[in-house]
Write an enzyme that holds these catalytic residues in place. Structure first.
Site, short mmCIF file in Angstrom:
data_model
loop_
_atom_site.label_atom_id
_atom_site.label_comp_id
_atom_site.label_asym_id
_atom_site.label_seq_id
_atom_site.Cartn_x
_atom_site.Cartn_y
_atom_site.Cartn_z
CG HIS A 253 63.46 43.89 18.24
ND1 HIS A 253 62.48 44.42 17.43
CD2 HIS A 253 63.73 42.65 17.74
CE1 HIS A 253 62.19 43.54 16.48
NE2 HIS A 253 62.92 42.46 16.65
N GLY A 254 63.95 46.01 22.33
CA GLY A 254 64.75 46.32 23.51
C GLY A 254 64.64 47.79 23.87
#
Lengths: 478, 368
Positions: free
Chosen positions: A322-323
């Site tokens: 996601h990041g």
């Protein structure tokens, strides 16, 4: 280009649809090429500098896939080709997504002056995962030979390109090859418009509407106990309506082209345990992680301890997907831990007497929701200290505001909770069946259909009227 | 569905009809009073001044415009009118920069007011995005071009406010709707134009504006580790550029309008914090005044007032909520000083008050 924008709704989409159906008169390949080119135009409107990267990625993976499918290679070189393909994909993803994170951590550890600012190409996480799945399946012998235009469309197909759902080639390419998909079907266009309208309403009216309350917890001011909870809950619902709204819009748009996309959400906040939650939240990512990470790691085949280890690894990597930040790592690890506890409870926990089952279900539902909200704090916070600070406010009921404003905000959030918990979801309303490629069957016989048509038209109208100038989808940044 | 084509057209037609109805509703109710002053429906106002100002400029009668930042936001128009004998329109915007202020003032000047009262400080001249890239300022609404009007009319948020104002205009519903209007769901909660962003009567003034809060804020910003926060936006060349473009150009283009420009009475602590934690920033602030004051003094339609060295205000820390924001009592004093022209800068010696300020800052010792 954003789905929730006037240029997309009133210009791009009608032109793309008209071109798709009109070009079918030129043969089966023309609509596929048209749609792939339209998808590149869609991508280039706001990401023109990364179009070349996207095309290079398609060419690279198609070539690797072709080598794997051709059958000319012996086992060892085949494995080497697969390794090179997956490594190439991961290297590109790693550079664009994680190099800055790595440099920042090295700098923090050694004060070496490392600093790297790399612009993240929108959608890279999605199209990289999609193609890795293709390569792995090609290696396993589960892929037929696809024509390049079909493969290019599978990767670039604009309804999913930016933020999913994560598609599977076996699901999509046969649909692109079907001649029936290339003829306009008013029923599918109508159902697609309704689903798109519901998604747009979720985004522009619900998610964007609650967004200001999120700053109660994640803004510059230090929140009180109740403000911290209100802000965390606001984010919980904002994220859900934002992302599920995007997924609905993607499904609806695709349906107008006669293509059924997989479901990505199934009322996740109604889940009664975390295992159930992950079967309902971002379902295509969960399936990807299960099929291409958890199971290859050994899944549950090597005993309970390794099962838990595999779960944790899978969820931590899922968080990192996601990041590139420690907050996402902790979010993933937390969900990994939740899943381990859930599996352990299923195995070792006491049974519930039948007369207490409803009570136990309510308690399970509340506990699950609470765990999810706590984890979202890490997901949303700018840093680990910020997340911990907010959680400490959420655990300190001595500092409470509870004024007129907080009561009004609480009532506002309660409306969102009621929709998320008690309202039927989009696929239930529309009878969307991805497996059987059917939608809106119940409407055919439904006496109330004029009322339904007008009600959903109102939803689309308010969705369009709710469009704001500066409102991206949260998942675009992943 | 037996005839999906028919239902598809019904669906598209119904969608278009509902959008048209919403546009019609927005045009008729016109919550911002962009097309006409409210007569049929109750006039309601928003605290979002960047949006609200676009409507106020069109709907209000005024001969004086009052512009500024959060330091000017709580003034009441009725008090400005009383103190200065004018009919004022307050267009102050919290946290605004000179680009925003100049743009909004230019829109207001098209209604030909005689006078502008402009609260300035150094910080408004920081670099900022152009108004068309400013997400908070609906620039096209001020320009009243097709894009701005369409964005206003084709808006569900406006339709929601229109419906709410419509409901509030129905006498039996009025009390209930008024009680439910709290600014969370509905953005036009203020019934009187004089009350826009003024402090409510139940606001705890002594609890907010007191020496303890001012000192706490001072300690926060004077912490050497936070010195870079004080320096944010202070770039001498950029400030001069913005000052010339946003202030001087606007003033020069409107020679028939009198500009009463005042530099707000920050507490002495603001400058002392700069002195202690970021001397370079203080120098830029001084240098900027040394550039701007003579420049403004040259313009015949400018009356420049400098309240920064008014010791009885700036050293009375009990009148401040932090190091810059002063109490409503000081608002009234500012109006009175503007009316009396007591601190009007002498065109022959435009830097006299700056020298006083420098001496005060140099001499001030913070009580521990």
């Amino acid at each position: 280009m954003l789905f929730n924008s006037y240029p997309f709704i009133f210009l791009f989409l009608p032109v793309a649809l008209a071109g798709y159906f009109l070009s079918s008169r030129l043969g089966h390949l023309a609509p596929v090429i048209w749609l792939a080119l339209a998808s590149l135009v869609f991508y280039s409107v706001s990401n023109w500098q990364f179009v070349a990267l996207l095309i290079a990625s398609i060419a690279f993976n198609y070539l690797i896939g072709w080598l794997l499918i051709s059958g000319r290679l012996r086992p060892a070189p085949r494995r080497a080709v697969l390794t090179a393909g997956v490594a190439g994909d991961l290297a590109v993803l790693g550079y664009f997504k994680y190099a800055g994170f790595l440099a920042a951590n090295l700098d923090a550890m050694f004060s070496a002056g490392f600093a790297l600012n790399v612009l993240l190409p929108v959608g890279i996480s999605f199209y990289t995962f999609t193609q890795i799945a293709f390569l792995v399946d090609a290696y396993r012998g589960n892929v037929a030979r696809y024509a390049l235009p079909h493969y290019a469309l599978f990767v670039t197909y604009f309804p999913h390109l930016i933020a999913g759902p994560i598609l599977h080639h076996r699901d999509m390419i046969p649909q692109f090859e079907r001649a029936e998909s290339q003829r306009p079907d008013p029923h599918l266009i109508l159902c697609g418009l309704i689903i798109f309208g519901i998604g747009l309403f979720k985004k522009t009216c619900l998610a964007d509407g609650i967004q200001p309350l999120v700053s109660l917890a994640f803004g510059p001011a230090t929140p009180t106990f109740d403000q911290a909870w209100l802000g965390a809950l606001a984010y919980t619902f904002q994220l859900y309506f934002d992302f599920s709204g995007y997924s609905d819009m993607a499904i609806g748009i695709s349906l107008m082209f006669g293509i059924f996309l997989p479901l990505n959400f199934n009322s996740p906040y109604k889940a009664q345990n975390i295992i159930d939650f992950w079967r309902r939240w971002h379902m295509t990512l969960s399936q990807f992680l299960r099929d291409y990470l958890y199971i290859p790691l050994g899944g549950n085949r090597r005993g309970p301890i390794l099962r838990y280890v595999n779960l944790l690894i899978t969820m931590v990597l899922g968080g990192l997907w996601h990041g590139a930040a420690w907050t996402f790592v902790i979010w993933g690890a937390l969900h990994g831990a939740y899943l381990c506890v859930n599996h352990a409870w299923n195995r070792f926990g006491p049974g519930v007497a039948p007369r207490f089952t409803p009570l136990a279900n309510v308690a399970a539902f509340m506990l699950t929701f609470l765990c999810v909200v706590v984890a979202w704090v890490f997901f949303r916070a700018d840093s680990l200290p910020a997340a911990i600070s907010l959680l400490s406010k959420m655990a300190d009921p001595t500092n409470i505001a509870f004024g007129r404003l907080e009561i009004a905000q609480g009532a506002f959030i309660a409306v969102y909770a009621a929709i998320a918990w008690f309202a039927p979801n989009t696929q239930t309303i529309m009878g969307y069946d991805h497996q059987n490629r059917t939608v809106g069957q119940g409407l055919r016989a439904w006496q109330m259909r004029p009322l339904f048509i007008y009600a959903t038209a109102a939803v689309l109208a308010f969705g369009i009227l709710g469009i704001q100038q500066h409102s991206e989808f949260i998942y675009f940044r992943f | 569905m037996n005839n999906p084509g028919k239902y598809l057209w019904s669906f598209l037609g119904a969608t278009a009809l509902m959008m048209a109805l919403a546009v019609l509703l927005n045009f008729v109710v016109d919550p911002l009073q962009l097309f006409r002053p409210a007569r049929l429906f109750a006039a309601m106002y928003s605290t979002d001044s960047r949006m609200q100002n676009a409507g106020l400029i069109q709907s209000q009668d005024f001969d004086t415009v009052f512009m500024g930042t959060s330091l000017a936001i709580h003034f009441r128009q009725s008090e400005i009118d009383r103190a200065l004998g004018v009919r004022a329109l307050k267009l102050a915007m919290t946290g605004s920069n000179s680009k925003e202020q100049s743009f909004v003032l230019a829109a207001a000047l098209q209604r030909h007011p005689k006078r502008v009262i402009w609260q300035m400080d150094d910080w408004i001249f920081r670099e900022a995005p152009d108004v068309d890239n400013d997400v908070y300022l609906p620039a096209d609404l001020y320009r009243r071009n097709a894009r701005g009007i369409a964005g206003y009319l084709f808006s569900g948020a406006t339709a929601r406010e229109s419906l709410w104002i419509l409901a509030r205009s129905i006498p039996p519903l009025q009390p209930v709707v008024a009680r439910l209007t709290n600014g969370v769901l509905f953005k036009f909660p203020i019934a009187g134009v004089d009350d826009i962003n003024a402090l409510r009567s139940d606001f705890d003034v002594p609890g907010f504006y007191n020496a303890k809060n001012a000192m706490a804020a001072f300690k926060r910003i004077a912490d050497p580790r936070r010195g870079h926060h004080l320096a944010e936006g202070f770039d001498y060349a950029a400030m001069v550029r913005r000052f010339e473009h946003d202030a001087i150009d606007l003033i020069a283009k409107n020679p028939d309008v009198t500009f009463d420009i005042y530099f707000a009475p920050y507490s002495i602590l603001q400058f002392v914090a700069m002195r202690d934690a970021s001397p370079k920033t203080l120098k830029i602030a001084y240098d900027f005044s040394a550039y701007a004051f003579p420049r403004l003094a040259q313009l015949p339609n400018v009356r420049l007032h400098d309240f920064r060295a008014v010791k009885e205000i700036t050293h009375d820390l009990g009148s401040y909520g932090d190091v810059v924001h002063h109490s409503p009592a000081i608002d009234l004093k500012v109006l009175s000083m503007l009316a009396d022209k007591k601190y009007l800068i002498d065109r022959a010696a435009p830097l006299a008050t700056l020298d006083q300020l420098k001496a005060q800052v140099e001499a001030y010792r913070v009580e521990q």
